[in-house]
Design an enzyme around this catalytic site. Structure first.
Site, PDB file in Angstrom:
ATOM      1  N   ASN A  53      44.059  39.339  44.907  1.00 34.21           N
ATOM      2  CA  ASN A  53      42.689  39.108  45.061  1.00 34.21           C
ATOM      3  C   ASN A  53      42.281  37.724  46.102  1.00 34.21           C
ATOM      4  OD1 ASN A  53      41.917  41.279  43.569  1.00 34.21           O
ATOM      5  ND2 ASN A  53      41.352  40.351  41.915  1.00 34.21           N
ATOM      6  N   ARG A 417      40.274  55.521  52.265  1.00 31.15           N
ATOM      7  CA  ARG A 417      41.331  54.860  51.901  1.00 31.15           C
ATOM      8  C   ARG A 417      42.191  56.267  50.997  1.00 31.15           C
ATOM      9  NH1 ARG A 417      41.084  49.342  52.136  1.00 31.15           N
ATOM     10  NH2 ARG A 417      38.754  48.555  51.717  1.00 31.15           N
ATOM     11  N   ARG A 447      38.922  48.069  55.543  1.00 30.43           N
ATOM     12  CA  ARG A 447      39.795  46.813  55.672  1.00 30.43           C
ATOM     13  C   ARG A 447      40.988  46.700  54.852  1.00 30.43           C
ATOM     14  NH1 ARG A 447      35.798  43.116  53.143  1.00 30.43           N
ATOM     15  NH2 ARG A 447      34.865  42.801  55.175  1.00 30.43           N
ATOM     16  N   HIS A 477      31.744  55.254  54.515  1.00 29.08           N
ATOM     17  CA  HIS A 477      32.344  54.888  53.149  1.00 29.08           C
ATOM     18  C   HIS A 477      32.264  56.117  52.213  1.00 29.08           C
ATOM     19  CE1 HIS A 477      32.273  52.396  49.412  1.00 29.08           C
ATOM     20  NE2 HIS A 477      33.583  52.058  49.775  1.00 29.08           N
ATOM     21  N   ARG A 607      30.429  44.643  37.957  1.00 28.08           N
ATOM     22  CA  ARG A 607      31.956  44.278  38.086  1.00 28.08           C
ATOM     23  C   ARG A 607      32.069  43.122  38.782  1.00 28.08           C
ATOM     24  NH1 ARG A 607      35.471  47.601  41.320  1.00 28.08           N
ATOM     25  NH2 ARG A 607      35.414  45.833  42.799  1.00 28.08           N
ATOM     26  N   HIS A 635      34.658  51.170  39.014  1.00 31.21           N
ATOM     27  CA  HIS A 635      34.456  51.671  40.554  1.00 31.21           C
ATOM     28  C   HIS A 635      33.421  52.626  40.575  1.00 31.21           C
ATOM     29  CE1 HIS A 635      35.840  52.944  44.627  1.00 31.21           C
ATOM     30  NE2 HIS A 635      35.855  52.058  44.623  1.00 31.21           N
TER      31      HIS A 635
END
Length: 760
Positions: A53, A417, A447, A477, A607, A635
């Site tokens: 991270n 992704r 990204r 997205h 989160r 998520h």
């Protein structure tokens, strides 16, 4: 905090800085590594996640702040208006403190505990003679041929070191020459981060006690003197020990092989992080080629951080900082092995089940398990799946069945992704091979996943799939799939999947997400219109069900928040329950503040980044914000509006961040079927009631762990979801009858037409 005027919701004091809020999130990740109730290998994993991270944070966020400071920009662009200079100073201080705490946890807690269980991380000074011989042979056979020592002198300028590359700096002299020289050896990334040493065996406590009574105590060995558990004969039954040494330590042991004839001085490991953010020209001619060029350039972006081992010579540190053109404040001393993302290698070892989270198998989804085909499962009734507690297999089966079913005419899907060997992408390729109309909207600008998406885009194009790259200025997205099928009753129906998470079977096992399967015509109409918008020149439609960004999602969300405030003032039921990953958009935060001022109770699970300050008298005393960090990455995004006693529930891909609402194509959709709506509300309420893995946001921007109130039972939300999935995963459900069969129309494969492209 300063005195705040409740009437001025533009006051910067009401907002938390984005980057400082993110650092608080990574601190919560570190807390999981420090939690003694977490299994030891899982604690090791959280240390690796913390480092991963932090790498992304420096690559994406810190470089831009450094540039603002260099340009003398006095005020930040966020609602908090923190000056770039103050922000950068606070980042440096906070990161240094967190990294020190990370290594304290590693060296004082995690590694000693793992050593007791036979997993040992060695330094070069701890090696036995046998281990040194093994390492020597390995170095000559496999490592030395890869290495390239790089001199630095007027004839050899400072080398360009790749992003996130680990290196060894060496000081040396020519014989008889007093002038010091420096060289750099890059640690090869193609080798494992930690080198496995030959397995040794150590006595258990019971075995050692028995042998002590039967024979004289042996003399102290080299390994005992260095603090490593003693070696014993392999013929004695023992506990195996897995020992590793960092790769850079192996290289440093053999520097004389790389610089023969030189007088070697001290050496130090170091690592470079480079800025990886980029901006695209609105007038780009070929988006794929432009993204590919930026990905290659990322490896050579300007340096933003130098990590160097604590105790490195001051002159060497200065040499590296000057060579990388970094200020001394951007040099971070590391009190241990650099780059702890390598700990994922140790976490991936087989065995040691008791040092890991209990294994689980995602529950099967009964409606799909009891149906002959996906279409039969949700033709007449919507199905909601909660990952990872319920299996991702129905999502994969949905696409794979569409690829092989002769009645399917078309497949349309967004891909943001996905996994490295994606069964979904392979299914789309097979569908195109079979002559179906297949469209894939691939987001090349995801990204750090750009390279993978470029590879998939090219493979799909070769298979005959219409590949669309969306918009230059917007990221696509949303997570949407559409299958068009001529059913057995000769009716063409559209089958839709909408989700909060990516079409990625790997992350579906570690991210909490929701997915909705529906054959509802109003949803299908909106999804068809969405794909036409993404692939062609269609004007935005009047959406029936979907809330789509950037067209109207922010406006509708604010309207619904304001409706709760109006209802509260009118004495009607009013309440907001929210679960997101980030809250940053000032317009949304202001709407939440106004609702709180009207008396609306607002509970949120956020989160990550949260710019909102809860608990401020006169502004946000009715707002509570928690963050759950646990085994699985939270998520999903869920929005509950009381709506005067007629609750509305929405689920989707969008956070309340400015990027989601203004610079991305996002989809948020209502969950209207009564049983599914109640289930989503239950998920939301259980999450908000977590008192084991939740931390509550305080007005000053820090977090404190939530504990069970007196007399209240402990509730760990993710554990509760695992229990619920185990209870309900095999429950039988009624499925609608299949329509009567009719002849299957023959699908004729036609030559591929030119694909529609919004960005070429």
């Amino acid at each position: 905090m300063q005195t705040i005027n409740p009437a001025n919701l533009d006051d910067p004091c009401l907002y938390i800085n984005r980057d400082l809020s993110w650092l608080q999130f990574n601190r919560r990740v570190l807390e999981e590594a420090e939690d003694p109730t977490v299994p030891m290998l899982e604690r090791l994993k959280f240390l690796a996640i913390f480092s991963s991270n932090m790498d992304e944070f420096f690559m994406v966020r810190v470089g831009g702040t450094q540039q603002k400071v260099a340009a003398g920009i006095p005020t930040g662009s966020g609602a908090d208006q923190t000056s770039p200079k103050l922000q950068l100073e606070t980042i440096r201080q906070t990161v240094a403190e967190q990294v020190r705490e990370q290594y304290r946890c590693l060296t004082a807690d995690v590694l000693p505990a793992l050593q007791q269980r036979g997993i040992v991380l060695r330094s070069a000074s701890d090696l036995t003679e046998d281990e040194r011989r093994h390492v020597r042979e390995l170095f000559r056979r496999e490592i030395f041929p890869i290495l390239t020592p790089l001199a630095t002198d007027p004839a050899h300028p400072f080398p360009h070191l790749l992003n996130k590359s680990l290196n060894v700096a060496v000081s040396l002299r020519r014989p008889g020459d007093a002038d010091p020289l420096y060289a750099v050896v890059q640690v090869p990334s193609v080798m494992p981060r930690f080198v496995a040493l030959p397995m040794i065996e150590v006595k258990s406590e019971g075995q050692a006690a028995n042998e002590d009574r039967e024979k004289p105590k042996p003399t102290t060995t080299t390994s005992e003197a260095s603090g490593v558990l003693p070696l014993v004969s392999r013929s004695t039954p023992c506990t195996p020990t897995y020992a590793f040494i960092p790769l850079e330590e192996v290289i440093r042991l053999h520097l004389d092989d790389l610089f023969p004839g030189m007088e070697l001085g001290r050496s130090a490991a170091f690592r470079v992080t480079r800025d990886s953010e980029y901006e695209l020209d609105d007038e780009v001619d070929d988006l794929l080629e432009e993204i590919e060029a930026h990905v290659k350039a990322r490896r050579r972006g300007h340096p933003v951080r130098l990590e160097i081992e604590t105790g490195a010579p001051a002159d060497m540190e200065q040499f590296l900082a000057e060579g990388l053109k970094l200020a001394s404040a951007d040099v971070y001393p590391i009190p241990g092995p650099i780059d702890l993302t390598g700990l994922f290698q140790l976490y991936g070892m087989t065995g040691f089940a008791d040092l890991r989270d209990p294994p689980f198998v995602p529950a099967p989804v009964a409606a799909f398990a009891q149906s002959t085909a996906p279409w039969a499962a949700f033709r007449g009734r919507d199905i909601l799946i909660f990952h990872p507690f319920e299996s991702f297999a129905p999502v994969v089966d949905f696409v794979e069945a569409a690829a092989s079913d002769d009645r399917v005419l078309a497949i349309k899907q967004t891909l943001y992704r996905t996994s490295s060997d994606s069964p979904i992408v392979r299914a789309l390729q097979r569908a195109a091979d079979r002559g179906k109309q297949v469209t894939a909207v691939i987001e090349l600008k995801a990204r750090l996943d750009e390279e993978r998406n470029i590879i998939w885009a090219r493979e799909l194009e070769k298979a005959g799939v219409h590949v669309v790259f969306g918009f230059v200025g917007l990221k696509t997205h949303c997570k949407v799939a559409l299958v068009v099928r001529r059913d057995e009753d000769n009716t063409i129906r559209r089958y839709v999947h909408l989700a909060t998470g990516n079409y990625n079977p790997q992350t579906a096992r570690i991210y909490t997400d929701l997915g909705l399967f529906t054959c509802n015509t109003e949803y299908a109409d909106d999804v068809s219109a969405l794909f036409n918008y993404l692939t062609g020149y269609a004007e935005l439609p009047q959406w029936r069900k979907l809330l789509v960004a950037p067209s109207r999602l922010q406006t509708v969300m604010i309207e619904k928040i304001e409706r709760e405030a109006t209802n509260q003032k009118a004495g009607k039921p009013a309440r907001l329950l929210v679960k997101v990953n980030g809250i940053l958009e000032p317009a949304v935060v202001k709407a939440l503040y106004r609702a709180s001022q009207a008396g609306v109770k607002i509970d949120m699970a956020c989160r990550g980044i949260c710019s909102l300050r809860p608990g401020i008298p006169g502004v946000s005393e009715n707002i509570r914000v928690i963050s759950v960090v646990d085994r699985f990455l939270e998520h999903s995004r869920i929005f509950y509006f009381e709506n005067g006693g007629n609750p509305e529930v929405y689920v989707g891909s969008a956070d309340w961040m400015d990027r989601n609402l203004s610079r991305r194509v996002e989809v948020v959709f209502p969950v209207e079927q009564t049983d599914l709506k109640q289930r989503v509300i239950e998920i939301l309420k259980i999450t908000l009631a977590d008192n084991m893995k939740a931390r509550e946001l305080l007005p000053d921007g820090t977090y404190q762990r939530v504990k069970p109130a007196e007399g209240m039972p402990a509730l760990r939300s993710q554990l509760r979801f695992l229990e619920l999935a185990a209870d309900t995963g095999t429950r039988p459900v009624a499925t609608p009858a299949d329509p009567p069969p009719t002849p299957i129309p023959r699908v004729v494969k036609r030559p591929q037409r030119d694909k529609p492209r919004r960005a070429q």
